[in-house]
Design a protein around this motif. Structure first.
Motif, PDB file in Angstrom:
ATOM      1  N   UNK A 197       0.822  -1.341   0.126  1.00  0.00           N
ATOM      2  CA  UNK A 197       0.270  -0.151   0.027  1.00  0.00           C
ATOM      3  C   UNK A 197       1.102   1.284   0.312  1.00  0.00           C
ATOM      4  N   UNK A 198       1.662   1.319   0.774  1.00  0.00           N
ATOM      5  CA  UNK A 198       2.947   2.373   0.848  1.00  0.00           C
ATOM      6  C   UNK A 198       3.946   2.655  -0.271  1.00  0.00           C
ATOM      7  N   UNK A 199       4.195   1.214  -0.962  1.00  0.00           N
ATOM      8  CA  UNK A 199       5.376   0.267  -1.219  1.00  0.00           C
ATOM      9  C   UNK A 199       6.553   1.215  -0.906  1.00  0.00           C
ATOM     10  N   UNK A 200       7.041   0.532   0.493  1.00  0.00           N
ATOM     11  CA  UNK A 200       8.164   0.197   1.017  1.00  0.00           C
ATOM     12  C   UNK A 200       8.608  -0.896   1.627  1.00  0.00           C
ATOM     13  N   UNK A 201       9.610  -1.206   1.689  1.00  0.00           N
ATOM     14  CA  UNK A 201       9.899  -2.587   2.312  1.00  0.00           C
ATOM     15  C   UNK A 201      10.340  -1.658   3.906  1.00  0.00           C
ATOM     16  N   UNK A 202      10.314  -2.069   4.898  1.00  0.00           N
ATOM     17  CA  UNK A 202      10.460  -2.098   6.577  1.00  0.00           C
ATOM     18  C   UNK A 202      11.536  -3.331   6.596  1.00  0.00           C
ATOM     19  N   UNK A 203      12.436  -3.264   7.819  1.00  0.00           N
ATOM     20  CA  UNK A 203      12.690  -3.873   8.060  1.00  0.00           C
ATOM     21  C   UNK A 203      13.486  -3.806   9.928  1.00  0.00           C
ATOM     22  N   UNK A 204      14.390  -4.900  10.439  1.00  0.00           N
ATOM     23  CA  UNK A 204      14.314  -4.230  12.182  1.00  0.00           C
ATOM     24  C   UNK A 204      16.134  -5.115  12.443  1.00  0.00           C
ATOM     25  N   UNK A 205      16.333  -4.161  12.495  1.00  0.00           N
ATOM     26  CA  UNK A 205      18.177  -4.704  12.557  1.00  0.00           C
ATOM     27  C   UNK A 205      18.283  -3.956  14.539  1.00  0.00           C
ATOM     28  N   UNK A 206      18.768  -5.260  14.859  1.00  0.00           N
ATOM     29  CA  UNK A 206      19.246  -4.702  16.057  1.00  0.00           C
ATOM     30  C   UNK A 206      21.541  -4.515  16.543  1.00  0.00           C
ATOM     31  N   UNK A 207      21.492  -3.887  16.965  1.00  0.00           N
ATOM     32  CA  UNK A 207      22.778  -3.346  17.472  1.00  0.00           C
ATOM     33  C   UNK A 207      23.806  -4.090  18.412  1.00  0.00           C
ATOM     34  N   UNK A 208      24.869  -4.215  18.500  1.00  0.00           N
ATOM     35  CA  UNK A 208      25.527  -4.802  19.982  1.00  0.00           C
ATOM     36  C   UNK A 208      26.054  -4.026  20.981  1.00  0.00           C
ATOM     37  N   UNK A 209      24.802  -2.836  21.679  1.00  0.00           N
ATOM     38  CA  UNK A 209      25.195  -1.873  22.407  1.00  0.00           C
ATOM     39  C   UNK A 209      26.528  -1.984  23.252  1.00  0.00           C
ATOM     40  N   UNK A 210      26.458  -2.994  23.754  1.00  0.00           N
ATOM     41  CA  UNK A 210      27.495  -3.384  25.042  1.00  0.00           C
ATOM     42  C   UNK A 210      28.631  -3.692  24.153  1.00  0.00           C
ATOM     43  N   UNK A 211      28.911  -4.407  23.308  1.00  0.00           N
ATOM     44  CA  UNK A 211      29.680  -4.671  22.439  1.00  0.00           C
ATOM     45  C   UNK A 211      30.327  -6.300  23.626  1.00  0.00           C
ATOM     46  N   UNK A 212      29.382  -7.053  23.359  1.00  0.00           N
ATOM     47  CA  UNK A 212      29.711  -8.075  24.480  1.00  0.00           C
ATOM     48  C   UNK A 212      29.844  -9.125  22.465  1.00  0.00           C
TER      49      UNK A 212
END
Length: 241
Positions: A197-212
């Motif tokens: 309906x919006x001609x969009x590709x949505x996606x989620x990512x996760x960042x290793x914020x605490x660098x473990x």
């Protein structure tokens, strides 16, 4: 009683060693952020083969999936690459389902229907897991795009590209041109979806914020979308929380 105590101590020791090994093998190692250093060496013992070409209906290109010859050990049910012995070989490197190609692919080659020339998707070392043709977007807007999930460098520094490395999101046109990374470096792709309906590709990512080196509840989730009808396919981050 003494035998039981010895058995219990041995069991605890094995659990400890197993946990220690899990801790010592993170998905990301930060010794170096240089992507060139993170590229695995080419394993000359592996044999590259191609599947028969795949044609998505309504397009003018054939896609040739390329991967490693695999060996399947019938005794244990496990499998390994072409350097193993005493195993049954499989010459299939991909599977096709509707508008998607799956497998553990080293590359793709594209061939225009009216030509015999084959053009590689990339010269870099990658490991492709899925290739999805956005057919509904194509039928509606006359724009033909492919979306890829893949590993593009050796994030855990074990000198190979596999499912233990970070998964990224890429896009290209149907000919393999404009092969572009959408997800940020060192962000693990969680999932993606297309809203017609919006001609969009949505996606989620996760960042290793605490660098473990792992991705867990203590890390930050990022939300993005791409306007598929735009020429530059710019990634826009938004915050729904």
């Amino acid at each position: 009683m003494k035998t039981f105590l010895l058995f219990l101590l041995s069991l605890i020791s094995l659990v400890f060693v197993s946990c220690k090994q899990d801790i010592e093998t993170p998905k990301v190692r930060y010794e170096s952020t240089n992507k060139e250093k993170a590229q695995p060496k080419v394993d000359t013992s592996k044999i590259l083969i191609a599947d028969l070409p795949i044609h998505f209906e309504g397009t003018n290109f054939l896609i040739h999936p390329i991967g490693n010859l695999k060996n399947f050990k019938t005794s244990s049910g496990s499998y390994s690459d072409s350097s193993s012995s005493n195993s049954d070989q499989s010459f299939a490197v991909s599977n096709t389902n509707d508008n998607e190609i799956t497998g553990y692919l080293q590359n793709l080659k594209f061939q225009e229907l009216k030509s015999d020339s084959l053009i590689s998707l990339t010269k870099k070392s990658i490991m492709i897991e899925t290739v999805t043709y956005l057919k509904t977007i194509s039928d509606k807007n006359k724009i033909q795009l492919l979306v890829y999930t893949l590993s593009d460098f050796d994030t855990n520094k074990d000198n190979k590209l596999d499912g233990n490395d970070i998964k990224s999101l890429y896009i290209s046109d149907i000919s393999g041109n404009k092969f572009t990374k959408l997800s940020p470096d060192l962000n693990e792709l969680l999932n993606w979806n297309v809203l017609e309906s919006k001609s969009r590709l949505y996606f989620r990512t996760i960042e290793d914020s605490n660098k473990n080196g792992a991705f867990d509840k203590d890390d930050k989730v990022h939300y993005h979308y791409v306007e598929l009808l735009s020429k530059d396919l710019k990634v826009i981050e938004y915050n729904p929380i």
